[in-house]
Write a protein that holds these residues in place. Structure first.
Motif, PDB file in Angstrom:
ATOM      1  N   GLY A 286      11.853 -13.141 -23.718  1.00  0.00           N
ATOM      2  CA  GLY A 286      12.067 -13.130 -21.726  1.00  0.00           C
ATOM      3  C   GLY A 286      11.471 -12.006 -21.293  1.00  0.00           C
ATOM      4  O   GLY A 286      10.829 -12.032 -20.179  1.00  0.00           O
ATOM      5  N   ALA A 287      11.143 -10.848 -22.028  1.00  0.00           N
ATOM      6  CA  ALA A 287      10.365  -9.635 -21.616  1.00  0.00           C
ATOM      7  C   ALA A 287       8.405 -10.553 -21.201  1.00  0.00           C
ATOM      8  O   ALA A 287       7.864 -10.485 -19.962  1.00  0.00           O
ATOM      9  CB  ALA A 287      10.056  -7.891 -22.063  1.00  0.00           C
ATOM     10  N   ALA A 288       8.537 -10.928 -22.694  1.00  0.00           N
ATOM     11  CA  ALA A 288       7.330 -12.050 -22.132  1.00  0.00           C
ATOM     12  C   ALA A 288       6.683 -12.609 -21.545  1.00  0.00           C
ATOM     13  O   ALA A 288       5.718 -12.881 -20.309  1.00  0.00           O
ATOM     14  CB  ALA A 288       6.911 -12.569 -23.562  1.00  0.00           C
ATOM     15  N   THR A 289       7.465 -13.242 -20.493  1.00  0.00           N
ATOM     16  CA  THR A 289       8.038 -14.532 -19.931  1.00  0.00           C
ATOM     17  C   THR A 289       7.431 -13.711 -18.530  1.00  0.00           C
ATOM     18  O   THR A 289       6.723 -14.126 -17.192  1.00  0.00           O
ATOM     19  CB  THR A 289       9.150 -15.078 -19.858  1.00  0.00           C
ATOM     20  OG1 THR A 289       9.287 -15.657 -20.768  1.00  0.00           O
ATOM     21  CG2 THR A 289       9.184 -16.460 -18.488  1.00  0.00           C
ATOM     22  N   ILE A 290       8.494 -12.412 -18.110  1.00  0.00           N
ATOM     23  CA  ILE A 290       8.510 -12.331 -17.351  1.00  0.00           C
ATOM     24  C   ILE A 290       7.352 -11.036 -16.744  1.00  0.00           C
ATOM     25  O   ILE A 290       6.465 -11.272 -15.402  1.00  0.00           O
ATOM     26  CB  ILE A 290       9.709 -10.883 -16.930  1.00  0.00           C
ATOM     27  CG1 ILE A 290      11.060 -11.339 -16.670  1.00  0.00           C
ATOM     28  CG2 ILE A 290       9.587  -9.546 -15.958  1.00  0.00           C
ATOM     29  CD1 ILE A 290      12.168 -10.368 -17.102  1.00  0.00           C
ATOM     30  N   LEU A 291       6.103 -10.875 -17.587  1.00  0.00           N
ATOM     31  CA  LEU A 291       5.368 -10.033 -17.858  1.00  0.00           C
ATOM     32  C   LEU A 291       4.235 -11.291 -17.654  1.00  0.00           C
ATOM     33  O   LEU A 291       3.239 -11.102 -16.233  1.00  0.00           O
ATOM     34  CB  LEU A 291       4.956  -9.264 -19.041  1.00  0.00           C
ATOM     35  CG  LEU A 291       5.321  -7.856 -19.308  1.00  0.00           C
ATOM     36  CD1 LEU A 291       4.983  -6.984 -20.174  1.00  0.00           C
ATOM     37  CD2 LEU A 291       4.924  -7.274 -17.642  1.00  0.00           C
ATOM     38  N   ILE A 292       4.058 -12.111 -17.568  1.00  0.00           N
ATOM     39  CA  ILE A 292       3.258 -13.215 -17.968  1.00  0.00           C
ATOM     40  C   ILE A 292       3.321 -13.526 -16.105  1.00  0.00           C
ATOM     41  O   ILE A 292       2.409 -13.807 -15.705  1.00  0.00           O
ATOM     42  CB  ILE A 292       3.467 -14.351 -18.469  1.00  0.00           C
ATOM     43  CG1 ILE A 292       3.294 -14.471 -20.194  1.00  0.00           C
ATOM     44  CG2 ILE A 292       2.490 -15.898 -18.250  1.00  0.00           C
ATOM     45  CD1 ILE A 292       3.191 -15.047 -21.452  1.00  0.00           C
ATOM     46  N   GLY A 293       4.255 -13.713 -15.513  1.00  0.00           N
ATOM     47  CA  GLY A 293       4.829 -14.041 -14.079  1.00  0.00           C
ATOM     48  C   GLY A 293       4.201 -12.938 -13.352  1.00  0.00           C
ATOM     49  O   GLY A 293       3.577 -13.320 -11.920  1.00  0.00           O
ATOM     50  N   ARG A 294       4.416 -11.875 -13.813  1.00  0.00           N
ATOM     51  CA  ARG A 294       3.861 -11.237 -12.554  1.00  0.00           C
ATOM     52  C   ARG A 294       2.645 -10.446 -12.697  1.00  0.00           C
ATOM     53  O   ARG A 294       2.193  -9.913 -11.938  1.00  0.00           O
ATOM     54  CB  ARG A 294       4.849  -9.661 -13.583  1.00  0.00           C
ATOM     55  CG  ARG A 294       6.473  -9.180 -12.530  1.00  0.00           C
ATOM     56  CD  ARG A 294       6.643  -7.839 -13.398  1.00  0.00           C
ATOM     57  NE  ARG A 294       6.065  -6.625 -12.835  1.00  0.00           N
ATOM     58  CZ  ARG A 294       5.785  -6.082 -13.249  1.00  0.00           C
ATOM     59  NH1 ARG A 294       6.473  -5.463 -14.805  1.00  0.00           N
ATOM     60  NH2 ARG A 294       5.655  -5.106 -12.839  1.00  0.00           N
ATOM     61  N   GLY A 295       2.090 -11.144 -14.286  1.00  0.00           N
ATOM     62  CA  GLY A 295       0.647 -10.523 -14.143  1.00  0.00           C
ATOM     63  C   GLY A 295      -0.090 -11.808 -13.421  1.00  0.00           C
ATOM     64  O   GLY A 295      -0.746 -11.036 -12.792  1.00  0.00           O
ATOM     65  N   GLN A 296       0.773 -12.404 -13.633  1.00  0.00           N
ATOM     66  CA  GLN A 296      -0.584 -13.937 -12.582  1.00  0.00           C
ATOM     67  C   GLN A 296      -0.382 -13.545 -10.991  1.00  0.00           C
ATOM     68  O   GLN A 296      -1.374 -13.765 -10.358  1.00  0.00           O
ATOM     69  CB  GLN A 296       0.459 -15.595 -12.688  1.00  0.00           C
ATOM     70  CG  GLN A 296      -0.051 -16.161 -14.159  1.00  0.00           C
ATOM     71  CD  GLN A 296       1.344 -17.335 -14.794  1.00  0.00           C
ATOM     72  OE1 GLN A 296       2.174 -17.248 -14.180  1.00  0.00           O
ATOM     73  NE2 GLN A 296       0.433 -17.592 -15.672  1.00  0.00           N
ATOM     74  N   ALA A 297       0.613 -12.532 -10.619  1.00  0.00           N
ATOM     75  CA  ALA A 297       0.875 -12.609  -9.066  1.00  0.00           C
ATOM     76  C   ALA A 297      -0.203 -11.426  -8.488  1.00  0.00           C
ATOM     77  O   ALA A 297      -0.237 -11.542  -8.152  1.00  0.00           O
ATOM     78  CB  ALA A 297       2.169 -12.046  -8.988  1.00  0.00           C
ATOM     79  N   ALA A 298      -0.535 -10.651  -9.342  1.00  0.00           N
ATOM     80  CA  ALA A 298      -1.115  -9.324  -9.317  1.00  0.00           C
ATOM     81  C   ALA A 298      -2.680  -9.668  -9.544  1.00  0.00           C
ATOM     82  O   ALA A 298      -3.350  -8.653  -9.731  1.00  0.00           O
ATOM     83  CB  ALA A 298      -0.895  -8.042 -10.436  1.00  0.00           C
ATOM     84  N   GLY A 299      -2.666 -11.292 -10.157  1.00  0.00           N
ATOM     85  CA  GLY A 299      -4.058 -11.789 -10.681  1.00  0.00           C
ATOM     86  C   GLY A 299      -4.676 -10.621 -12.155  1.00  0.00           C
ATOM     87  O   GLY A 299      -6.200 -10.375 -12.204  1.00  0.00           O
ATOM     88  N   ILE A 300      -3.308 -10.620 -12.682  1.00  0.00           N
ATOM     89  CA  ILE A 300      -3.726 -10.268 -13.660  1.00  0.00           C
ATOM     90  C   ILE A 300      -4.034 -11.253 -15.129  1.00  0.00           C
ATOM     91  O   ILE A 300      -2.757 -11.848 -14.818  1.00  0.00           O
ATOM     92  CB  ILE A 300      -3.088  -9.057 -14.317  1.00  0.00           C
ATOM     93  CG1 ILE A 300      -3.680  -7.413 -13.476  1.00  0.00           C
ATOM     94  CG2 ILE A 300      -3.258  -8.620 -16.022  1.00  0.00           C
ATOM     95  CD1 ILE A 300      -2.352  -6.837 -13.559  1.00  0.00           C
TER      96      ILE A 300
END
Length: 343
Positions: A286-300
């Protein structure tokens, strides 16, 4: 009493800790949050409820479950924990709760991790300041027994020979040796500490109910190894991140201390690639899924790193450093192999 959902949620949020103690009794307070398994009051650490507002964008009473990405307010907590179906049932239960007499908040003030955030930060900084570097201590012996032998440059870790431990607010205070880790924000300011109480011979954790506890402002912050630049790795546990660091000594790393805090970590301004050192469980997913989404939104670019067993420290202790190094080489970008894993 005829109030809207927003009114009821606001009233509940004004006494968020009391709501959590009543409906989420399997959890406990950690700094400015209530931590529990889920909104149905399961034991665990993946869901966190904000207990006091920091600003308009981070109000009290809001919660997120890092394992499932669910989120909501305290009305949702009442619905899920009580198994209610209709809003009328939820509203009636909320009104019933709001009419109950409140326990004195001072009754909880001695419970570990429950002090006000500002006071907790001061206490955290004081504890870290009076602790000593880890070379030659039980903390060093503990880490070495977990396969972590390269301990140079670990300024964020210290050792205290007699760190206070209190099982609960009614029990007497004990003292145990402890590894002390500084939790810092992106500017390097200490916002909290994590304590790992140790057995007196350094062979493992102390034989107590909760040998690991953190206090202070944790969300968004982390125990850091190195200064983050354009590439870094982040995961949950200290030993997990030190195990990965054993193969990539120059890559900056951060231990967020739980799946919930990992999912909510703040990104450094220069970050362009983040390696997510996941634990092999539902909360880690769950943490990885959330971070991947947040990273994509931030250009990371966010890349998960997966262990063979429960976590990377388990891999290190079971297989050794060279197999771990070989496995990590297949998961990180080729340019980072050359940059952070030279022959």
């Amino acid at each position: 009493m005829n109030r809207s959902a927003a009114d009821l949620a606001d009233l509940l949020a004004r006494d968020a800790e009391a709501v959590c103690r009543h409906y989420l009794c399997e959890g406990h307070r950690v700094g400015n949050y209530w931590q529990v398994g889920d909104a149905r009051n399961a034991p665990g650490r993946s869901m966190f409820v904000r207990l006091t507002a920091r600003d308009a964008s981070r109000p009290a009473g809001k919660w997120t479950d890092a394992a499932t990405s669910e989120h909501g307010d305290l009305l949702d907590v009442i619905r899920e924990s009580c198994g209610l179906k209709s809003f009328r049932e939820v509203a009636d239960e909320a009104r019933r709760f709001l009419s109950l007499p409140r326990a004195d908040p001072k009754a909880f003030s001695s419970h570990a991790g429950s002090s006000a955030p500002s006071g907790a930060r001061v206490s955290a900084r004081r504890l870290f300041a009076i602790s000593q570097p880890i070379p030659g201590t039980l903390a060093e012996a503990y880490l070495r027994r977990r396969g972590i032998v390269d301990l140079d440059g670990l300024a964020s870790l210290r050792f205290h020979p007699r760190c206070y431990y209190r099982p609960d607010r009614t029990a007497p205070t004990e003292t145990w040796p402890a590894m002390i880790a500084a939790v810092t924000d992106l500017d390097g300011r200490i916002t909290g500490v994590h304590r790992t109480w140790l057995d007196r011979d350094g062979r493992g954790k102390a034989p107590i109910d909760t040998p690991r506890r953190a206090v202070g402002h944790l969300l968004g912050n982390a125990v850091r190894f190195g200064v983050a630049g354009d590439v870094m790795a982040a995961g949950e546990g200290i030993e997990t991140m030190l195990s990965v660091r054993s193969s990539m000594l120059t890559m900056p790393m951060a231990a967020a201390l739980s799946a919930a805090h990992l999912a909510a970590m703040l990104f450094p301004a220069k970050l362009r690639r983040l390696y997510i050192v996941r634990d092999n469980d539902r909360a880690g997913d769950g943490a990885a899924t959330i971070l991947i989404g947040r990273g994509q939104a931030a250009g990371i670019e966010a890349i998960p790193l997966s262990p063979r067993r429960d976590d990377f420290n388990h891999d290190l202790r079971t297989h050794g450093i060279e197999p771990l190094r070989s496995m990590l080489k297949t998961q990180i970008a080729p340019e980072d192999v050359a940059r952070f894993m030279p022959l």
